[in-house]
Design a protein around this motif. Structure first.
Motif, PDB file in Angstrom:
ATOM      1  N   SER A 149     125.173 -67.328   0.650  1.00  0.00           N
ATOM      2  CA  SER A 149     126.020 -67.980  -0.348  1.00  0.00           C
ATOM      3  C   SER A 149     127.361 -67.272  -0.442  1.00  0.00           C
ATOM      4  N   GLY A 150     128.429 -68.059  -0.543  1.00  0.00           N
ATOM      5  CA  GLY A 150     129.760 -67.492  -0.703  1.00  0.00           C
ATOM      6  C   GLY A 150     130.498 -68.180  -1.832  1.00  0.00           C
ATOM      7  N   ALA A 151     131.477 -67.491  -2.404  1.00  0.00           N
ATOM      8  CA  ALA A 151     132.293 -68.075  -3.470  1.00  0.00           C
ATOM      9  C   ALA A 151     133.651 -67.395  -3.471  1.00  0.00           C
ATOM     10  N   VAL A 152     134.681 -68.140  -3.859  1.00  0.00           N
ATOM     11  CA  VAL A 152     136.035 -67.595  -3.953  1.00  0.00           C
ATOM     12  C   VAL A 152     136.727 -68.158  -5.179  1.00  0.00           C
ATOM     13  N   GLY A 153     137.715 -67.429  -5.656  1.00  0.00           N
ATOM     14  CA  GLY A 153     138.558 -67.884  -6.749  1.00  0.00           C
ATOM     15  C   GLY A 153     139.741 -66.953  -6.887  1.00  0.00           C
ATOM     16  N   ARG A 154     140.926 -67.520  -6.982  1.00  0.00           N
ATOM     17  CA  ARG A 154     142.158 -66.741  -7.073  1.00  0.00           C
ATOM     18  C   ARG A 154     142.258 -65.783  -5.885  1.00  0.00           C
ATOM     19  N   TRP A 155     142.016 -64.471  -6.107  1.00  0.00           N
ATOM     20  CA  TRP A 155     142.126 -63.451  -5.067  1.00  0.00           C
ATOM     21  C   TRP A 155     140.784 -62.755  -4.786  1.00  0.00           C
ATOM     22  N   ASP A 156     139.714 -63.207  -5.421  1.00  0.00           N
ATOM     23  CA  ASP A 156     138.425 -62.527  -5.310  1.00  0.00           C
ATOM     24  C   ASP A 156     137.394 -63.411  -4.626  1.00  0.00           C
ATOM     25  N   GLY A 157     136.476 -62.760  -3.906  1.00  0.00           N
ATOM     26  CA  GLY A 157     135.410 -63.495  -3.253  1.00  0.00           C
ATOM     27  C   GLY A 157     134.125 -62.705  -3.238  1.00  0.00           C
ATOM     28  N   GLN A 158     133.037 -63.376  -2.918  1.00  0.00           N
ATOM     29  CA  GLN A 158     131.736 -62.710  -2.849  1.00  0.00           C
ATOM     30  C   GLN A 158     130.853 -63.384  -1.813  1.00  0.00           C
ATOM     31  N   VAL A 159     129.956 -62.596  -1.243  1.00  0.00           N
ATOM     32  CA  VAL A 159     128.983 -63.077  -0.261  1.00  0.00           C
ATOM     33  C   VAL A 159     127.640 -62.435  -0.587  1.00  0.00           C
ATOM     34  N   ALA A 160     126.579 -63.221  -0.494  1.00  0.00           N
ATOM     35  CA  ALA A 160     125.235 -62.685  -0.716  1.00  0.00           C
ATOM     36  C   ALA A 160     124.244 -63.424   0.171  1.00  0.00           C
ATOM     37  N   THR A 161     123.182 -62.741   0.535  1.00  0.00           N
ATOM     38  CA  THR A 161     122.096 -63.333   1.314  1.00  0.00           C
ATOM     39  C   THR A 161     120.844 -63.341   0.457  1.00  0.00           C
ATOM     40  N   PHE A 162     120.197 -64.493   0.386  1.00  0.00           N
ATOM     41  CA  PHE A 162     119.007 -64.639  -0.449  1.00  0.00           C
ATOM     42  C   PHE A 162     117.808 -65.018   0.414  1.00  0.00           C
ATOM     43  N   LYS A 163     116.741 -64.235   0.269  1.00  0.00           N
ATOM     44  CA  LYS A 163     115.528 -64.455   1.052  1.00  0.00           C
ATOM     45  C   LYS A 163     114.297 -64.589   0.155  1.00  0.00           C
ATOM     46  N   SER A 164     114.469 -65.206  -0.990  1.00  0.00           N
ATOM     47  CA  SER A 164     113.319 -65.340  -1.896  1.00  0.00           C
ATOM     48  C   SER A 164     112.236 -66.210  -1.284  1.00  0.00           C
ATOM     49  N   GLY A 165     112.637 -67.223  -0.512  1.00  0.00           N
ATOM     50  CA  GLY A 165     111.652 -68.099   0.112  1.00  0.00           C
ATOM     51  C   GLY A 165     110.787 -67.397   1.128  1.00  0.00           C
ATOM     52  N   ARG A 228     121.404 -57.625  -2.242  1.00  0.00           N
ATOM     53  CA  ARG A 228     122.704 -57.081  -2.662  1.00  0.00           C
ATOM     54  C   ARG A 228     123.749 -58.178  -2.609  1.00  0.00           C
ATOM     55  N   ILE A 229     124.892 -57.905  -3.191  1.00  0.00           N
ATOM     56  CA  ILE A 229     126.009 -58.830  -3.127  1.00  0.00           C
ATOM     57  C   ILE A 229     127.264 -58.059  -2.766  1.00  0.00           C
ATOM     58  N   LEU A 230     128.066 -58.617  -1.869  1.00  0.00           N
ATOM     59  CA  LEU A 230     129.306 -57.987  -1.453  1.00  0.00           C
ATOM     60  C   LEU A 230     130.450 -58.629  -2.231  1.00  0.00           C
ATOM     61  N   LEU A 231     131.219 -57.810  -2.929  1.00  0.00           N
ATOM     62  CA  LEU A 231     132.346 -58.272  -3.734  1.00  0.00           C
ATOM     63  C   LEU A 231     133.640 -57.842  -3.056  1.00  0.00           C
ATOM     64  N   PHE A 232     134.547 -58.788  -2.860  1.00  0.00           N
ATOM     65  CA  PHE A 232     135.805 -58.516  -2.166  1.00  0.00           C
ATOM     66  C   PHE A 232     136.982 -58.795  -3.083  1.00  0.00           C
ATOM     67  N   ASP A 233     137.869 -57.810  -3.209  1.00  0.00           N
ATOM     68  CA  ASP A 233     139.081 -57.919  -4.018  1.00  0.00           C
ATOM     69  C   ASP A 233     140.274 -58.011  -3.076  1.00  0.00           C
TER      70      ASP A 233
END
Length: 256
Positions: A149-165, A228-233
């Motif tokens: 999953s990824g998301a962005v807004g303004r100048w910030d973004g994030q990426v995470a991998t989910f393996k609950s299944g 974990r989640i990776l946060l990018f500024d």
């Protein structure tokens, strides 16, 4: 088997000890769904096609608009008004004719998510609304498919991998979180890029990171972001990883 043309095309991958010939074969055999052919899905799709992922399923019901072109680099000016998945499919086939493209001009919802995502090995979610993200997450958990999953807004973004299944049948202590452990409900102040803006190159950074994590997952290379989640500024030019614990009371993967 890889053809002579494919061996030349993917030579830089094959040189990497973490991928090599066996890893490239795994990429060729992989089936990946990309939900949202926009700011994140566009660069992710380009890099996965270039990497030789054998089957890409593009899911999006939207059409190209001029305001997309500042960041959705799979499209051209002449594509305005055309369905995104159709134009993206054309561009990806030009980039790599060895990749099979399955273009689905549909809006993913709770009602059709499992059907749209069935049969794939990995899902990338680059959508910008929480209802769709929740539907994708629930389907991936039910289908035991890894979600990036990824998301962005303004100048910030994030990426995470989910393996609950893939871990839902393990003992409680070994299970990994899902997206709803991270975002239990739609935030009351939720905003989209159309409302707050986004710098175009940031979408390329995060979309490329999503593709990179997908390649790692498929080839079993390096360290997974799961848990974990990776946060990018972008303004500060820094990134950090934070732990993402599983919520035992989660409505999707817990007892909620």
């Amino acid at each position: 088997m890889l053809s002579a043309e494919e061996r030349e095309r993917y030579a830089r991958h094959i040189l990497l000890k973490e991928i090599g010939g066996p890893g490239q074969q795994l990429l060729k055999a992989a089936r990946v769904a990309i939900v949202g052919a926009g700011g994140l899905g566009a660069p992710a799709a380009l890099y996965l096609a270039a990497a030789g992922v054998g089957h890409l399923r593009l899911i999006d019901d939207d059409v190209v608009s001029l305001s997309n072109l500042q960041r959705q680099i799979v499209f051209e000016s002449d594509d305005a008004g055309a369905p995104k998945v159709q134009r993206a499919a054309t561009a990806l086939k030009k980039l790599n004719p060895h990749v099979e493209i399955d273009a689905r001009r549909e809006r993913l919802t709770n009602a059709n998510a499992r059907e749209l995502l069935a049969g794939v090995d990995l899902v990338l979610d680059g959508t910008d609304d929480f209802a769709t993200r929740f539907a994708v997450n629930s389907a991936c958990h039910a289908l035991a498919v890894t979600l990036i999953s990824g998301a962005v807004g303004r100048w910030d973004g994030q990426v995470a991998t989910f393996k609950s299944g893939p871990t839902k049948h393990l003992p409680e202590s070994q299970r990994l979180p899902c997206y709803r452990c991270f975002v239990p409900e739609t935030p009351p102040n939720a905003e989209t890029c159309a409302q707050v803006g986004v710098v175009g190159a940031l979408a390329g950074v995060i979309g490329s990171m999503m593709a990179l994590e997908a390649i790692k997952e498929i080839a079993d290379a390096g360290e997974s972001l799961a848990g974990r989640i990776l946060l990018f500024d972008g303004l500060g030019a820094n990134a950090r990883r934070v732990a993402l614990p599983r919520d035992p009371a989660c409505v999707v993967c817990g007892h909620g």
